[in-house]
Design a protein around this motif. Structure first.
Motif, mmCIF file in Angstrom:
data_model
loop_
_atom_site.group_PDB
_atom_site.id
_atom_site.type_symbol
_atom_site.label_atom_id
_atom_site.label_comp_id
_atom_site.label_asym_id
_atom_site.label_seq_id
_atom_site.Cartn_x
_atom_site.Cartn_y
_atom_site.Cartn_z
ATOM 1 N N ALA A 35 2.252 1.911 -3.567
ATOM 2 C CA ALA A 35 1.513 2.632 -4.274
ATOM 3 C C ALA A 35 1.217 3.839 -4.251
ATOM 4 C CB ALA A 35 0.058 1.464 -4.267
ATOM 5 N N ARG A 36 0.909 4.199 -2.659
ATOM 6 C CA ARG A 36 0.529 5.508 -2.403
ATOM 7 C C ARG A 36 1.703 6.644 -2.786
ATOM 8 N NH1 ARG A 36 0.314 4.497 2.817
ATOM 9 N NH2 ARG A 36 2.216 5.468 3.427
ATOM 10 N N GLU A 37 2.949 6.055 -2.569
ATOM 11 C CA GLU A 37 4.232 7.060 -2.906
ATOM 12 C C GLU A 37 4.628 6.824 -4.103
ATOM 13 O OE1 GLU A 37 5.785 8.851 -0.635
ATOM 14 O OE2 GLU A 37 4.052 8.426 1.214
ATOM 15 N N ASN A 38 3.971 6.311 -4.910
ATOM 16 C CA ASN A 38 4.197 6.302 -6.446
ATOM 17 C C ASN A 38 5.628 5.651 -6.724
ATOM 18 O OD1 ASN A 38 3.490 6.419 -9.346
ATOM 19 N ND2 ASN A 38 4.243 8.488 -9.657
ATOM 20 N N ARG A 57 0.988 -1.264 -0.035
ATOM 21 C CA ARG A 57 -0.150 0.036 -0.156
ATOM 22 C C ARG A 57 0.928 1.368 -0.151
ATOM 23 N NH1 ARG A 57 -2.804 -3.247 3.729
ATOM 24 N NH2 ARG A 57 -2.186 -2.373 5.695
ATOM 25 N N THR A 58 1.910 1.191 0.722
ATOM 26 C CA THR A 58 2.885 2.296 0.934
ATOM 27 C C THR A 58 3.542 2.687 -0.459
ATOM 28 O OG1 THR A 58 3.427 1.898 3.342
ATOM 29 C CG2 THR A 58 4.963 3.195 1.801
ATOM 30 N N VAL A 67 0.096 -3.618 -3.981
ATOM 31 C CA VAL A 67 0.270 -2.445 -4.620
ATOM 32 C C VAL A 67 -0.840 -2.463 -5.860
ATOM 33 C CG1 VAL A 67 2.057 -1.687 -6.520
ATOM 34 C CG2 VAL A 67 2.929 -2.862 -4.328
ATOM 35 N N GLY A 107 -0.920 0.862 -7.747
ATOM 36 C CA GLY A 107 0.594 1.030 -8.060
ATOM 37 C C GLY A 107 0.810 0.380 -9.265
ATOM 38 N N ASN A 113 -4.098 -0.883 -5.043
ATOM 39 C CA ASN A 113 -4.173 0.558 -4.488
ATOM 40 C C ASN A 113 -3.811 1.404 -5.710
ATOM 41 O OD1 ASN A 113 -4.679 0.707 -1.563
ATOM 42 N ND2 ASN A 113 -3.687 -1.220 -1.665
ATOM 43 N N GLU A 115 6.414 1.634 8.263
ATOM 44 C CA GLU A 115 6.336 3.085 7.750
ATOM 45 C C GLU A 115 7.484 3.816 7.741
ATOM 46 O OE1 GLU A 115 4.541 2.474 12.141
ATOM 47 O OE2 GLU A 115 4.457 1.317 10.122
#
Length: 195
Positions: free
Chosen positions: A33-36, A30-31, A56, A61, A59, A171
């Motif tokens: 994908a969120r951070e591209n 998820r991270t 990924v 990515g 979400n 994180e």
């Protein structure tokens, strides 16, 4: 390189004994994908690899799976979605992973994960690449390896010290990698400008 665009993740093709490992894989997916940040990984759709890549994709990515022909059916490579490159063997897989990634992360896994991780540590030591390597030390999973690496250093078998990062929490992974990529980029610029 001054920007983190693509991360190669080594992890197990099984879920492991502790549900925290799979949850860490999902959270890291998820991270990314969120951070591209594009995921580069072994191409399988089972175990932690499958959970990571699916998180990924779910979400929004980007995913690049790299898998040798002989593992396509065994690790259900075609089920995951994303971009898939099928290569001849493990050597070609790892070479392509190095070319496609800006950094490496090792989530919990077995002997295959360990082999891929240690090879990248070796290539870093031999100046074949200068990309950050991070141990995702979920619930202390890599603690025995960290102790072994320190022992190797103490016994003068690691020439340049212990050259990896570690994070106990998902994180913290991307911030640590980004900081390292920035530091390396600034060092390259300083050398280029004669500083």
């Amino acid at each position: 390189m001054t920007e983190l665009k693509s991360v190669c993740v080594f992890c197990g093709s099984s879920p492991g004994a502790d549900p925290a490992y799979v949850e860490a894989a999902r959270a890291f997916g998820r991270t990314l994908a969120r951070e591209n940040i594009r995921l580069v990984y072994g191409g399988g759709h089972i175990g932690m690899m499958g959970e990571l890549s699916q998180a990924v994709l779910d979400n929004g990515g980007k995913v690049l799976g790299i898998i040798p022909e002989f593992l396509v059916a065994r690790e259900r490579a075609v089920e995951g979605g994303g971009e898939l490159k099928i290569v001849r063997d493990m050597h070609e897989r790892k070479s392509l992973m190095v070319m496609e990634a800006d950094a490496f992360v090792a989530l919990p896994g077995g002997v295959g994960t360990l082999e891929e991780l240690v090879e990248q540590m070796t290539w870093l030591q031999l100046d074949r690449h200068a990309k950050p390597i991070l141990l995702a030390n979920i619930k202390g999973y890599w603690k025995p390896l960290i102790a072994l690496m320190q022992h190797m250093f103490d016994q003068k078998f690691l020439y340049d010290g212990v050259r990896y990062l570690a994070a106990d929490r998902v994180e913290d992974i991307v911030p640590r990698l980004r900081a390292e990529v920035r530091t390396q980029g600034e060092a390259v610029k300083a050398v280029a400008h004669g500083m």
